[in-house]
Motif scaffolding. Sequence first.
Motif, mmCIF file in Angstrom:
data_model
loop_
_atom_site.group_PDB
_atom_site.id
_atom_site.type_symbol
_atom_site.label_atom_id
_atom_site.label_comp_id
_atom_site.label_asym_id
_atom_site.label_seq_id
_atom_site.Cartn_x
_atom_site.Cartn_y
_atom_site.Cartn_z
ATOM 1 N N PHE A 79 0.851 -1.324 -0.224
ATOM 2 C CA PHE A 79 0.051 -0.279 0.152
ATOM 3 C C PHE A 79 1.070 1.026 -0.067
ATOM 4 O O PHE A 79 2.135 0.945 0.753
ATOM 5 N N GLY A 80 0.519 2.186 -0.953
ATOM 6 C CA GLY A 80 1.367 3.590 -0.786
ATOM 7 C C GLY A 80 2.196 3.440 -1.932
ATOM 8 O O GLY A 80 3.104 4.094 -2.649
ATOM 9 N N ASN A 81 2.839 2.003 -2.748
ATOM 10 C CA ASN A 81 3.668 1.724 -4.071
ATOM 11 C C ASN A 81 2.648 0.713 -4.841
ATOM 12 O O ASN A 81 3.254 0.171 -4.920
ATOM 13 N N LEU A 82 1.002 1.420 -5.203
ATOM 14 C CA LEU A 82 0.367 0.804 -6.292
ATOM 15 C C LEU A 82 0.817 1.033 -7.041
ATOM 16 O O LEU A 82 0.520 0.261 -7.939
ATOM 17 N N ALA A 83 1.021 2.415 -7.852
ATOM 18 C CA ALA A 83 1.370 2.894 -9.185
ATOM 19 C C ALA A 83 2.745 3.554 -8.842
ATOM 20 O O ALA A 83 3.072 4.386 -8.240
ATOM 21 N N TYR A 84 3.013 3.790 -10.257
ATOM 22 C CA TYR A 84 4.573 4.575 -10.848
ATOM 23 C C TYR A 84 3.750 5.633 -11.078
ATOM 24 O O TYR A 84 3.586 4.949 -12.171
ATOM 25 N N VAL A 85 3.653 7.526 -10.999
ATOM 26 C CA VAL A 85 3.037 8.224 -11.020
ATOM 27 C C VAL A 85 4.900 8.977 -11.947
ATOM 28 O O VAL A 85 5.600 9.230 -11.546
ATOM 29 N N ARG A 86 4.990 9.236 -13.413
ATOM 30 C CA ARG A 86 5.229 10.151 -14.201
ATOM 31 C C ARG A 86 5.271 11.523 -14.039
ATOM 32 O O ARG A 86 4.189 11.811 -14.026
ATOM 33 N N ASN A 87 5.949 12.382 -14.135
ATOM 34 C CA ASN A 87 6.307 13.453 -14.122
ATOM 35 C C ASN A 87 5.372 14.089 -13.406
ATOM 36 O O ASN A 87 3.958 15.435 -13.595
ATOM 37 N N GLN A 88 5.102 13.347 -12.544
ATOM 38 C CA GLN A 88 5.017 14.537 -11.412
ATOM 39 C C GLN A 88 5.541 15.302 -10.365
ATOM 40 O O GLN A 88 6.994 14.271 -9.647
ATOM 41 N N ILE A 89 5.664 16.346 -10.004
ATOM 42 C CA ILE A 89 6.757 17.277 -9.784
ATOM 43 C C ILE A 89 6.084 17.444 -8.010
ATOM 44 O O ILE A 89 5.033 18.125 -7.666
ATOM 45 N N TRP A 90 6.495 17.060 -6.854
ATOM 46 C CA TRP A 90 6.715 17.954 -5.238
ATOM 47 C C TRP A 90 7.292 18.820 -4.819
ATOM 48 O O TRP A 90 8.180 19.155 -5.092
ATOM 49 N N PHE A 91 6.692 19.506 -4.563
ATOM 50 C CA PHE A 91 6.816 21.129 -3.608
ATOM 51 C C PHE A 91 6.793 20.856 -2.063
ATOM 52 O O PHE A 91 5.721 20.930 -1.792
ATOM 53 N N THR A 92 7.689 20.670 -1.650
ATOM 54 C CA THR A 92 7.287 21.028 -0.170
ATOM 55 C C THR A 92 8.283 22.144 1.016
ATOM 56 O O THR A 92 9.237 21.801 -0.049
ATOM 57 N N LEU A 93 7.495 22.289 1.678
ATOM 58 C CA LEU A 93 8.501 23.227 2.747
ATOM 59 C C LEU A 93 8.756 22.523 3.765
ATOM 60 O O LEU A 93 7.740 21.774 4.786
ATOM 61 N N SER A 94 9.992 22.475 4.293
ATOM 62 C CA SER A 94 10.156 22.098 6.135
ATOM 63 C C SER A 94 9.649 22.273 6.856
ATOM 64 O O SER A 94 9.561 24.080 6.642
ATOM 65 N N PRO A 95 9.070 21.684 7.929
ATOM 66 C CA PRO A 95 8.140 22.541 9.075
ATOM 67 C C PRO A 95 9.262 23.460 9.651
ATOM 68 O O PRO A 95 8.042 24.702 10.434
ATOM 69 N N TYR A 96 10.460 23.593 9.597
ATOM 70 C CA TYR A 96 10.923 24.968 10.361
ATOM 71 C C TYR A 96 11.420 25.659 9.409
ATOM 72 O O TYR A 96 11.531 26.862 9.689
ATOM 73 N N GLU A 97 10.572 25.635 8.125
ATOM 74 C CA GLU A 97 10.975 27.097 7.272
ATOM 75 C C GLU A 97 9.532 27.835 7.096
ATOM 76 O O GLU A 97 9.507 28.810 7.250
ATOM 77 N N GLN A 98 8.725 27.327 8.045
ATOM 78 C CA GLN A 98 7.371 28.129 7.726
ATOM 79 C C GLN A 98 7.175 29.009 8.592
ATOM 80 O O GLN A 98 7.548 28.301 10.014
ATOM 81 N N ARG A 99 6.275 30.041 8.105
ATOM 82 C CA ARG A 99 6.160 30.823 9.460
ATOM 83 C C ARG A 99 5.050 30.882 9.019
ATOM 84 O O ARG A 99 4.604 31.817 9.042
ATOM 85 N N PRO A 100 4.198 30.816 10.333
ATOM 86 C CA PRO A 100 2.867 30.719 10.006
ATOM 87 C C PRO A 100 2.038 32.240 10.987
ATOM 88 O O PRO A 100 1.079 32.882 10.136
ATOM 89 N N PHE A 101 3.135 32.786 11.911
ATOM 90 C CA PHE A 101 2.226 33.650 11.946
ATOM 91 C C PHE A 101 3.208 34.944 11.950
ATOM 92 O O PHE A 101 3.250 35.756 12.794
ATOM 93 N N ALA A 102 4.200 34.766 10.950
ATOM 94 C CA ALA A 102 4.723 35.999 10.904
ATOM 95 C C ALA A 102 3.952 36.876 10.069
ATOM 96 O O ALA A 102 3.280 36.473 9.166
ATOM 97 N N LYS A 103 4.336 37.938 10.557
ATOM 98 C CA LYS A 103 3.395 39.324 10.439
ATOM 99 C C LYS A 103 2.450 39.950 11.385
ATOM 100 O O LYS A 103 1.583 40.595 10.531
#
Length: 83
Positions: free
Chosen positions: A5-29
């Motif tokens: 489960f979780g490896n059921l299919a191989y997806v091509r041409n999909q790009i994931w962008f994520t931020l590290s939790p340490y880089e996020q600033r939810p209360f900035a400004k």
Amino acid sequence: MGKGFGNLAYVRNQIWFTLSPYEQRPFAKAIKAGLPNALRRITEEAPYVLPPLLLGYAVYSWTIGEAHHRSRKEYQLEHGGSH
């Protein structure tokens, strides 16, 4: 046998962008930009919201006072109602 489960299919041409939790600033400004913006919005909407609220409160308080007045024994005896 099969893929797990979780490896059921191989997806091509999909790009994931994520931020590290340490880089996020939810209360900035939040205080510098958020508080003045909230105050501005409140002052802009107050002329539209306050008059109906004040009118509603006045009608409510008058109605409660009138109901208490009419439920008094003296009023009932004067106007022939039952108590």
